[in-house]
Design a protein around this motif. Structure first.
Motif, PDB file in Angstrom:
ATOM      1  N   MET A 134     -10.448  70.262  48.801  1.00 14.34           N
ATOM      2  CA  MET A 134     -10.162  68.918  49.299  1.00 14.34           C
ATOM      3  C   MET A 134     -10.812  67.877  48.415  1.00 14.34           C
ATOM      4  O   MET A 134     -10.250  66.845  48.131  1.00 14.34           O
ATOM      5  N   PHE A 135     -12.055  68.188  47.940  1.00 12.46           N
ATOM      6  CA  PHE A 135     -12.714  67.209  47.081  1.00 12.46           C
ATOM      7  C   PHE A 135     -12.027  67.101  45.744  1.00 12.46           C
ATOM      8  O   PHE A 135     -12.076  66.052  45.101  1.00 12.46           O
ATOM      9  N   VAL A 136     -11.382  68.186  45.334  1.00 13.96           N
ATOM     10  CA  VAL A 136     -10.649  68.127  44.067  1.00 13.96           C
ATOM     11  C   VAL A 136      -9.524  67.115  44.163  1.00 13.96           C
ATOM     12  O   VAL A 136      -9.324  66.290  43.262  1.00 13.96           O
ATOM     13  N   TYR A 137      -8.812  67.141  45.299  1.00 15.80           N
ATOM     14  CA  TYR A 137      -7.692  66.202  45.431  1.00 15.80           C
ATOM     15  C   TYR A 137      -8.179  64.761  45.493  1.00 15.80           C
ATOM     16  O   TYR A 137      -7.550  63.853  44.946  1.00 15.80           O
ATOM     17  N   ILE A 138      -9.343  64.542  46.147  1.00 11.91           N
ATOM     18  CA  ILE A 138      -9.852  63.168  46.215  1.00 11.91           C
ATOM     19  C   ILE A 138     -10.252  62.694  44.825  1.00 11.91           C
ATOM     20  O   ILE A 138     -10.030  61.537  44.446  1.00 11.91           O
ATOM     21  N   THR A 139     -10.866  63.603  44.045  1.00 10.61           N
ATOM     22  CA  THR A 139     -11.210  63.228  42.669  1.00 10.61           C
ATOM     23  C   THR A 139      -9.969  62.865  41.867  1.00 10.61           C
ATOM     24  O   THR A 139      -9.973  61.892  41.101  1.00 10.61           O
ATOM     25  N   VAL A 140      -8.899  63.648  42.057  1.00 10.18           N
ATOM     26  CA  VAL A 140      -7.666  63.386  41.314  1.00 10.18           C
ATOM     27  C   VAL A 140      -7.099  62.025  41.680  1.00 10.18           C
ATOM     28  O   VAL A 140      -6.680  61.253  40.814  1.00 10.18           O
ATOM     29  N   MET A 141      -7.116  61.703  42.972  1.00 10.53           N
ATOM     30  CA  MET A 141      -6.562  60.399  43.359  1.00 10.53           C
ATOM     31  C   MET A 141      -7.438  59.265  42.856  1.00 10.53           C
ATOM     32  O   MET A 141      -6.928  58.193  42.487  1.00 10.53           O
TER      33      MET A 141
END
Lengths: 98, 489, 115
Positions: free
Chosen positions: C1-8
């Motif tokens: 989940m943190f990966v997706y937030i970093t990507v956004m």
């Protein structure tokens, strides 16, 4: 500070962050029928140990052809924009070659 | 469904032409235009042959390299694709023939890049796989970014810089949409996605669809993404403007139709309303802004934005009233014919007068009868006067809007009046006027495409039933049952 | 989940630089950041917990198809990196020519076309 563009960025940011909640969890391997087919059968069908290589060159080689055409178009484009001198001075048949 | 679409060979032929042209130009630079024109003629001939096959079989498919359907790339040509392939080849041939006399310097790079634009356009129309569509969109876009700065003066560089910044945002948004769809459905083949999407749940799919449509409608120059088109159309060589303004926008609308109707099979409320709203805004903005322009190419670009607005509005109505699809596709065909004719007339005017500013032109009425009659035919078609092909499709749009939302009929009629306004402005400033230009000859490579396009305009105006039958056959294909059966067997 | 937030977050940083900065080179850098964030998003969609790379070796033939990560997004990213490289090359050559014609790289001063 252009407020219209800042507004567009704000809307896009909200959309993207809200969509993170609905993505499949990181590490869960869902909806992967096509990927499982590649992992199981690429060695038998193409003989390549690197599965990504077999996708790029064999299963989806047409995409790689398109990518090389993009490289050619970019090279022609840079050539068209940057060139300072006239082309004919460098031609093969031109006697006044500099 | 095992017949091979012969028009697919048009892509390697144009690609080979684009590669051979720089090699040939080292020895004999005079042959360069003829290689491009003959390659496009061969591709057009193959497209005409395939047209007969598609009318008989319904859909022609081919799996690249023999890999079965969701694991390899599919080439799928059905009625809608065939219509676009045929029109792209036709207008591409007209643009290439016109530019043999129009372009005199740096011809090698121009013809090579124009052949690459045609490769990109044809590739989008043939493919049945979303990522492949993205790659060919990039071929078309990068060749257009490069060709926009052909003249290398201040205006061209500014227009090219704006176009490339906006265009790459749109490209990245398309890739974002593809990523969301892959995360939810797990495949990249259009027919396979059409089977998987009803089962996949969650709001990630509508977000992916929205991002994809935003990216494709940018390439089609619909409001609010229309800002690049007038700037770009006023600085590029006119034959390329013909191709980009008509076929480039049409391929954006084709991509939108493929994603929304074949892959997603949507007839929902939000798509319908957003297409109608965007179509109405494009129509009104295009017509109002066209009235204020003094540059003939900018005016024609705004005019094509306005006409594409008619198509998008009519396709939006189509999910409520099936006549909207027929009207929209027929009007798309008519737009491609008369807009190409308008741009070619503007090309002759720019070629002989050297300027595109209408305040400095005048008196072209006595220049050449072919130019005069072609412009009058195209002008009357775009307004929608009976006996010309614009009327045949506009009357269908009026009927379709009258059956669902009558307020849209009023707006369409007002926009047609505005169209008459700016077309008369062009006619008055360019063809009438104080000074008289002595009659001159137009080279045959320039008047033959114009005469053929004008003849098509008159033909579909006098016999509209043939056009309606073809558009019906294409519009009834928008439901994806035959597509899935043809691709996946 | 943190990966997706970093990507956004990376995507937002890229779009911020692309739209709100005035220098042309900063816009092109913003474009590169934005497109690379989408590549990161694509690759991270294919991760499997405890996964190994998608290359078959003698040691992991037995459990390969149960432990390997998804190879298809990686192939898509390979193609997309080359495409974005080409766009950056054309954009940078346009920036060079802009400097030759206008003498400045400020996007507010490059306004010749009207309407």
């Amino acid at each position: 500070m252009n407020w219209f563009r800042a507004y567009v960025i704000g809307v896009l940011g909200i959309l993207l962050f809200v969509s993170v909640l609905y993505l499949p969890g990181f590490g869960s391997f869902q909806n992967k029928d096509v990927a499982n087919y590649y992992l199981q059968n690429a060695w038998k069908e193409t003989g390549s140990a690197n599965i990504i290589n077999s996708i790029v060159w064999d299963y989806r080689g047409y995409d790689t052809l398109g990518e090389e055409t993009v490289l050619f178009a970019a090279a022609m484009g840079v050539f068209l924009i940057i060139r300072k001198k006239e082309y004919h001075k460098y031609g093969l048949n031109n006697k006044n070659r500099k | 469904m095992v017949t091979f679409p012969l028009s697919f060979y048009g892509i390697p032929i144009m690609l080979a032409a684009a590669f051979i042209i720089p090699l040939v130009s080292l020895k004999k630079e005079k042959m360069v235009p003829y290689i491009g024109v003959s390659a496009c003629l061969a591709s057009f001939f193959l497209a005409a042959l395939t047209f007969i096959d598609v009318l008989e079989f319904g859909i022609l498919t081919h799996q690249m390299e023999g890999w079965p359907a969701p694991f390899g790339i599919t080439i799928a040509v059905d009625n809608l694709s065939m219509f676009l392939v045929f029109m792209i080849n036709f207008i591409g041939f007209a643009a290439l023939a016109f530019s043999t006399k129009f372009i005199k310097e740096r011809r090698t790079k121009y013809y090579s890049l124009l052949c690459l634009v045609l490769v990109g356009l044809l590739g989008i129309a043939h493919t049945g796989d979303i990522f492949n569509m993205f790659v060919f969109f990039e071929i078309m876009s990068i060749s257009s970014y490069a060709l926009t700065s052909y003249y290398r003066n201040r205006d061209s560089i500014e227009a090219a810089m704006k176009y490339i910044i906006m265009g790459s945002i749109a490209t990245s948004i398309i890739l974002f949409g593809i990523a969301f769809i892959y995360s939810a459905a797990g495949s990249l083949n259009m027919a396979d996605l059409a089977l998987r999407i009803p089962a996949a749940a969650g709001p990630v799919l509508p977000l992916g669809l929205g991002l994809l449509l935003a990216g494709f409608l940018f390439k089609a120059a619909i409001f609010p993404f229309h800002a690049w088109k007038p700037d770009v159309a006023s600085v590029i060589p006119v034959p390329f403007a013909t191709l980009l303004a008509t076929a480039g926008s049409a391929i954006g609308i084709y991509a939108m139709l493929r994603i929304a109707f074949t892959v997603f099979s949507l007839t929902g409320f939000w798509l319908h309303i957003s297409l109608i709203v965007m179509g109405v805004f494009s129509m009104v903005f295009g017509a109002v802004l066209a009235l204020q322009q003094y540059n003939i190419l900018r005016l024609l670009a705004y005019s094509s934005i306005s006409q594409m607005g008619f198509v998008v509005m009519s396709l939006g109505i189509g999910s409520v009233n099936a006549l909207g699809y027929t009207a929209g596709i027929f009007h798309l065909f008519n737009i491609m014919v008369f807009d190409a004719l308008l741009f070619l007339c503007a090309g002759i005017i720019v070629y002989h007068a050297g300027t595109a500013d209408m305040r400095k032109l005048g008196g072209f009425g006595s220049f050449n009868p072919i130019l005069f009659y072609s412009f009058v035919i195209a002008m009357l078609s775009s307004v929608g006067i009976p006996l010309f092909n614009g009327f045949s499709s506009k009357i269908l749009i009026y009927i379709a809007t009258l059956q669902t939302y009558p307020v849209l009929t009023v707006i369409s009629l007002l926009v047609s009046v505005l169209t008459l306004g700016y077309m008369l402005k062009v006619y008055d400033l360019v063809f009438l006027g104080g000074k008289k230009i002595s009659p001159g000859r137009i080279h045959r490579s320039m008047w033959i495409p114009m005469a053929v396009l004008a003849a098509v305009c008159l033909f579909f105006g006098v016999l509209p039933n043939l056009g309606m039958a073809i558009s019906d056959a294409i519009a009834s294909n928008l439901s994806n049952a035959m597509y899935i059966m043809g691709v996946l067997g | 989940m943190f990966v997706y937030i970093t990507v956004m977050l990376l995507a937002l940083v890229g779009i911020y630089a692309l739209l709100l900065k005035e220098n042309l080179i900063k816009k092109i850098i913003g474009l590169a950041i934005f497109s690379n964030s989408i590549h990161l998003f694509l690759i991270s969609l294919g991760y499997r917990k405890g996964g190994i790379a998608a290359i078959m070796q003698k040691a992991n033939v037995g459990y390969f198809s149960l432990a390997a990560v998804d190879p298809l997004p990686q192939a898509m990213v390979l193609t997309s990196i080359v495409i974005n490289l080409s766009v950056t090359a054309v954009a940078l050559s346009l920036a060079i020519h802009t400097y030759r014609k206008f003498g400045t790289l400020d996007s507010k001063k490059i306004r010749g076309l009207n309407g």
